[in-house]
Design a protein around this motif. Structure first.
Motif, mmCIF file in Angstrom:
data_model
loop_
_atom_site.group_PDB
_atom_site.id
_atom_site.type_symbol
_atom_site.label_atom_id
_atom_site.label_comp_id
_atom_site.label_asym_id
_atom_site.label_seq_id
_atom_site.Cartn_x
_atom_site.Cartn_y
_atom_site.Cartn_z
ATOM 1 N N GLN B 393 67.492 -77.767 -5.421
ATOM 2 C CA GLN B 393 67.486 -76.372 -4.999
ATOM 3 C C GLN B 393 68.431 -75.533 -5.872
ATOM 4 O O GLN B 393 68.103 -74.432 -6.293
ATOM 5 N N CYS B 394 69.601 -76.097 -6.165
ATOM 6 C CA CYS B 394 70.593 -75.379 -6.971
ATOM 7 C C CYS B 394 70.068 -75.183 -8.401
ATOM 8 O O CYS B 394 70.237 -74.121 -8.991
ATOM 9 N N ILE B 395 69.409 -76.207 -8.936
ATOM 10 C CA ILE B 395 68.827 -76.082 -10.281
ATOM 11 C C ILE B 395 67.728 -75.026 -10.272
ATOM 12 O O ILE B 395 67.662 -74.158 -11.142
ATOM 13 N N ARG B 396 66.891 -75.059 -9.224
ATOM 14 C CA ARG B 396 65.787 -74.083 -9.106
ATOM 15 C C ARG B 396 66.329 -72.659 -9.022
ATOM 16 O O ARG B 396 65.813 -71.748 -9.662
ATOM 17 N N GLU B 397 67.374 -72.478 -8.219
ATOM 18 C CA GLU B 397 67.974 -71.152 -8.078
ATOM 19 C C GLU B 397 68.544 -70.672 -9.410
ATOM 20 O O GLU B 397 68.366 -69.516 -9.798
ATOM 21 N N THR B 398 69.223 -71.577 -10.114
ATOM 22 C CA THR B 398 69.825 -71.219 -11.403
ATOM 23 C C THR B 398 68.747 -70.787 -12.394
ATOM 24 O O THR B 398 68.946 -69.851 -13.174
ATOM 25 N N LEU B 485 66.096 -84.296 -13.187
ATOM 26 C CA LEU B 485 66.024 -83.176 -12.240
ATOM 27 C C LEU B 485 65.657 -81.874 -12.945
ATOM 28 O O LEU B 485 64.860 -81.083 -12.448
ATOM 29 N N VAL B 486 66.247 -81.654 -14.126
ATOM 30 C CA VAL B 486 66.020 -80.385 -14.824
ATOM 31 C C VAL B 486 64.626 -80.359 -15.451
ATOM 32 O O VAL B 486 63.950 -79.331 -15.454
ATOM 33 N N ALA B 487 64.200 -81.519 -15.967
ATOM 34 C CA ALA B 487 62.926 -81.575 -16.699
ATOM 35 C C ALA B 487 61.754 -81.113 -15.851
ATOM 36 O O ALA B 487 60.774 -80.581 -16.372
ATOM 37 N N GLY B 488 61.869 -81.272 -14.527
ATOM 38 C CA GLY B 488 60.784 -80.837 -13.659
ATOM 39 C C GLY B 488 60.687 -79.325 -13.540
ATOM 40 O O GLY B 488 59.690 -78.802 -13.050
ATOM 41 N N ALA B 489 61.737 -78.605 -13.977
ATOM 42 C CA ALA B 489 61.781 -77.165 -13.744
ATOM 43 C C ALA B 489 61.886 -76.324 -15.013
ATOM 44 O O ALA B 489 61.639 -75.122 -14.979
#
Lengths: 120, 509
Positions: B393-398, B485-489
Motif C-alpha cells: 500500500q505504501c509503495i502504491r501510494e508513493t 514488491l516494486v516491480a509489480g507497480a
C-alpha cells in the motif's frame, strides 16, 4: 505551510474520494510573508503542476487577489503567483475537508493530516 | 760407473718410477667409478647442448622449482654456484626436497634409456640434474645425497673438464671427463669418496642421472597427499562457514528479538506500529536527530540526478529531514511528511528556510493529489510497516502521487547485514520481523527534560547503561523482496545494496 503545499494536499478522510476531497478549504488565523528569489522559468514550470483555481481560492485567504484566468506569458502575473505559492507561510490555521468537514489543524506552520485511529 | 754413480742412477730411476706410478695412480678412478667414453656421439652432444641451453633460457617459465638461478650472493662471489635445471627430483644444497619439478623431458629420457640399454644402470633413471658451469665455476667436494639410489651417472657436454675424488688416507684421483662420456659412480666411489670439480676452464654442462630411493619417494607421496588433504579440509571449512549463519555478535542487543505480528487485517494502524514505531520515534526524536543528519551519498546522488529547478519532490517518511539539502540543492520544491510529529518538528525547524515543507501524514494514506510530483523518496520507511499489505500500500501510494515518468527511490533495511566495517549499525538478524532496541539517554546534549516526550508503555529502564530501552519494530527485507514488491507497480531501473539497505530506483509508467 506554503500555498504550493496546499495546492497538492487532498483530504484523505475515510470514504472521501480524491475528486471530493480537493481542494481543502483554508482557514488562516496567522500568516507571514518571506520574500524569496523569483525566477520566471521555475515558476512557469511549477505552474504546470499547480491547479490554478485551487491556488486562487487559497490566495484569497491570505489576501492575495489573483485574476480569474492564468496566463503563463504574463511576467507580472507569474511574479504574483510566485508570491502566493512560495512567499506566504500559513503559521496557524486549519484545512477543512470539503466533503466530510474534517478539520486538519496547522500549528506552528505544520499541517497535521494524520487521521485518528478511530477515523480509520 | 762408480758405485756412487750407480746408486744415483738407481735412485733417479726409482724416483722416476715412483713419479710415473704416482702419475698413473692419480689418474685411476676409485673403486666403483667407471668412465664410459662416447656414450653420445658428437652430433647428439651438440643437439642436446642446444636443446638444454634453450630450456635454460626459458627457465623461469618451467614448472615449479625446475629452474634454479644463482641467487646466494656469497656463492656467486666465490663462483661456487651455477644455474641448474632439475627434472624428476629437487635438490637444494645437496638436500632432497619435496618440491614440484618437471619430469624428464623426452630428450633426456632417451639418454636415460640408453644408459640402461648399455647396462650402465639397472633401471631407467627418472631424475636428472643439469648443471650449467660457466668459466671459473666450480663444485665443492661432496657425496651425493643418500636418498638417491646408487649408481649415479653423470654425462658431460660442452667441454672436457676434470672431476677430483678425495678420501682420507688415499691419494686424490683426478679423472678427465670427455664430451659425450658417462661417469658411473657406485659402491665406494659414490659413498666413501667425495667428488668435486675444479673451476671450469670452458663452459660445461653435466647431466647427473639418478633415482630417488623407494622410501623417499613414498615419504614424499604421503607428504604431498597430507598437504592436499589439509588444503581441501580448509577449503571445505571456509565453504561451510560462508553458508553458515553469522556468528553471534558479542552485543546481544545487536541480534534483536523476533516481533509478534498483527493478525487482524483492518484499515487501522496495527498496534505494534503505534507502540513500537510511532511512539518510539516521538520519544527518541532529539537523540535520533543528533546522530543522523547526513544524507546517504547514493540517495543524494539520486536527488541531484532527478530533482531539478521547478521540480516537485515528495519525501515520504522524511524523519528528521536529512535528505532536505540533497533534495533542494538544484532548486526543487520538496514536501516532506512523517507520522512522527516530533521528528517533523525537528525537520521543520532545521529546514524551514529552504524550499522544504513538512507535514504530519501517514505514508500508507498520503494526503496528496495523484500525479502531482516529479520525484518521490521513500527512504527507510517500508521496514517499519508490519504487514505485506501495508508495505505494498505504501509503495502504491508513493507511486500514485508521481506523474507518469516520475522517478521514485525506495530504501528498506536488509536482512542480509554484511560483516566487519561495512556493517555500520552492527546488527545481525535471525528473523525477518524484529524488535530493535534503542537506548534512550535521559542525559547528555540531546536530552531536554522540558520538551521530552513520554516513553511508550513497553520502555524499560537499563540502570547499567543509564538509559531507557525502547524497541523499534522492523521488518527486514530479504534479497529480492523489495524489488519484487516494486516491480509489480512500476518499472524497476536499478536495484542495489547500500548502507545496509536494499534499494530500488524505479520509474512510474
Amino acid at each position: 505551510m506554503r500555498l504550493l503545499t496546499h495546492n497538492m494536499l487532498v483530504s484523505n478522510a475515510k470514504g472521501v474520494s480524491e475528486a471530493e476531497g480537493y481542494p481543502l478549504a483554508l482557514e488562516v488565523t496567522e500568516h507571514r510573508r518571506e520574500e524569496t528569489e523569483f525566477d520566471v522559468e521555475t515558476t512557469r514550470k511549477t505552474m504546470e503542476t499547480v491547479k490554478y483555481d485551487a491556488l486562487r481560492g487559497a490566495a484569497r485567504a491570505v489576501a492575495i487577489d489573483l485574476p480569474e484566468v492564468y496566463d503563463g506569458d504574463d511576467a507580472d502575473l507569474l511574479r504574483k503567483v510566485h508570491e502566493a505559492l512560495c512567499d506566504v507561510h500559513v503559521i496557524e490555521g486549519c484545512l477543512v475537508c470539503p466533503k466530510s468537514g474534517r478539520r486538519f489543524p496547522i500549528n506552528n506552520g505544520i499541517p497535521n493530516l494524520l487521521l485518528h485511529e478511530d477515523e480509520l | 760407473m762408480s758405485h756412487q754413480q750407480r746408486r744415483a742412477c738407481i735412485a733417479a730411476g726409482a724416483a722416476a718410477a715412483a713419479a710415473l706410478l704416482y702419475w698413473y695412480r692419480r689418474r685411476q678412478p676409485p673403486e666403483g667409478a667407471t668412465l664410459l667414453e662416447a656414450v653420445l656421439d658428437e652430433e647428439e652432444c651438440e643437439t642436446l647442448e642446444t636443446l638444454l641451453r634453450d630450456l635454460l633460457r626459458n627457465g623461469s617459465s618451467l614448472p615449479g622449482k625446475t629452474y634454479s638461478p644463482v641467487t646466494a650472493p656469497a656463492f656467486k662471489k666465490r663462483n661456487q654456484s651455477r644455474e641448474t635445471l632439475q627434472f624428476g627430483a629437487y635438490v637444494d644444497k645437496n638436500r632432497v626436497q619435496n618440491a614440484a619439478v618437471a619430469p624428464l623431458p623426452p630428450a633426456l629420457l632417451r639418454v636415460a634409456r640408453r644408459l640402461k640399454k648399455l647396462g650402465v644402470v639397472q633401471s631407467v633413471p627418472d631424475a636428472c640434474c643439469v648443471n650449467f658451469y660457466g668459466q671459473g665455476q666450480w663444485l665443492p667436494d661432496h657425496v651425493d645425497s643418500k636418498k638417491f639410489e646408487r649408481p649415479l651417472v653423470t654425462v658431460s657436454l660442452g667441454s672436457e673438464q676434470c672431476v677430483v675424488f678425495r678420501r682420507r688416507g688415499y691419494l686424490a684421483r683426478r679423472i678427465r671427463l670427455p664430451v659425450g662420456s658417462a661417469l658411473r659412480l657406485g659402491g665406494d666411489a659414490a659413498n666413501d669418496w667425495t667428488h668435486g670439480l675444479p673451476p671450469a676452464t670452458r663452459p660445461r654442462i653435466s647431466l647427473t642421472f639418478r633415482r630417488l630411493n623407494a622410501e623417499t619417494k613414498r615419504h614424499f607421496a604421503d607428504e604431498t597427499k597430507a598437504i592436499k588433504e589439509r588444503r581441501d579440509a580448509k577449503k571445505a571449512l571456509k565453504r561451510q562457514q560462508r553458508n553458515k549463519p553469522p556468528k553471534p555478535s558479542v552485543r546481544a542487543e545487536r541480534r534483536p528479538e523476533a516481533a509478534p505480528l498483527p493478525s487482524e487485517a483492518t484499515d487501522k494502524t496495527p498496534s505494534i506500529e503505534l507502540e513500537h514505531v510511532r511512539s518510539v520515534y516521538n520519544a527518541i526524536a532529539p537523540q535520533w536527530h543528533g546522530t543522523r543528519y547526513k544524507a546517504w551519498p547514493r540517495v543524494a546522488k539520486f536527488c541531484l540526478m532527478n530533482c531539478g529547478a521547478g521540480a516537485l519532490v515528495a519525501d515520504v517518511g522524511c524523519g528528521n529531514g536529512k535528505m532536505a539539502d540533497a533534495a533542494c540543492r538544484r532548486g526543487a520544491f520538496t514536501i516532506a511528511c512523517d507520522t512522527s510529529d516530533a521528528l517533523i518538528d525537528i525537520a521543520h525547524t532545521t529546514h524551514k528556510d529552504k524550499r522544504y515543507e513538512c507535514l504530519v501524514a501517514d505514508g500508507v494514506r498520503l494526503p496528496y493529489r495523484s500525479g502531482a510530483f516529479d520525484v518521490a523518496l521513500n527512504i527507510a520507511v517500508l521496514h517499519h510497516l508490519s504487514t505485506a499489505e501495508r508495505r505494498v500500500q505504501c509503495i502504491r501510494e508513493t507511486l500514485r502521487i508521481l506523474k507518469p515518468g516520475g522517478r521514485a527511490l525506495f530504501y528498506a533495511w536488509a536482512k542480509e547485514q554484511k560483516n566487519g566495517s561495512e556493517n555500520r549499525s552492527g546488527h545481525q538478524f535471525d528473523s525477518t520481523d524484529v524488535l530493535v532496541p534503542f537506548h534512550l539517554r535521559e542525559h547528555g546534549p540531546h536530552y531536554n527534560k522540558e520538551t521530552a516526550r513520554q516513553c511508550p508503555a513497553h520502555a524499560v529502564r537499563d540502570e547499567r547503561k543509564n538509559a531507557t530501552v525502547l524497541k523499534r519494530y522492523c521488518h527486514v527485507f530479504a534479497e529480492g523482496e523489495l524489488r519484487g514488491l516494486v516491480a509489480g507497480a512500476a518499472r524497476v531501473d536499478e536495484c542495489y545494496y547500500d548502507e545496509g539497505n536494499w534499494a530500488v530506483a524505479c520509474t512510474k509508467l
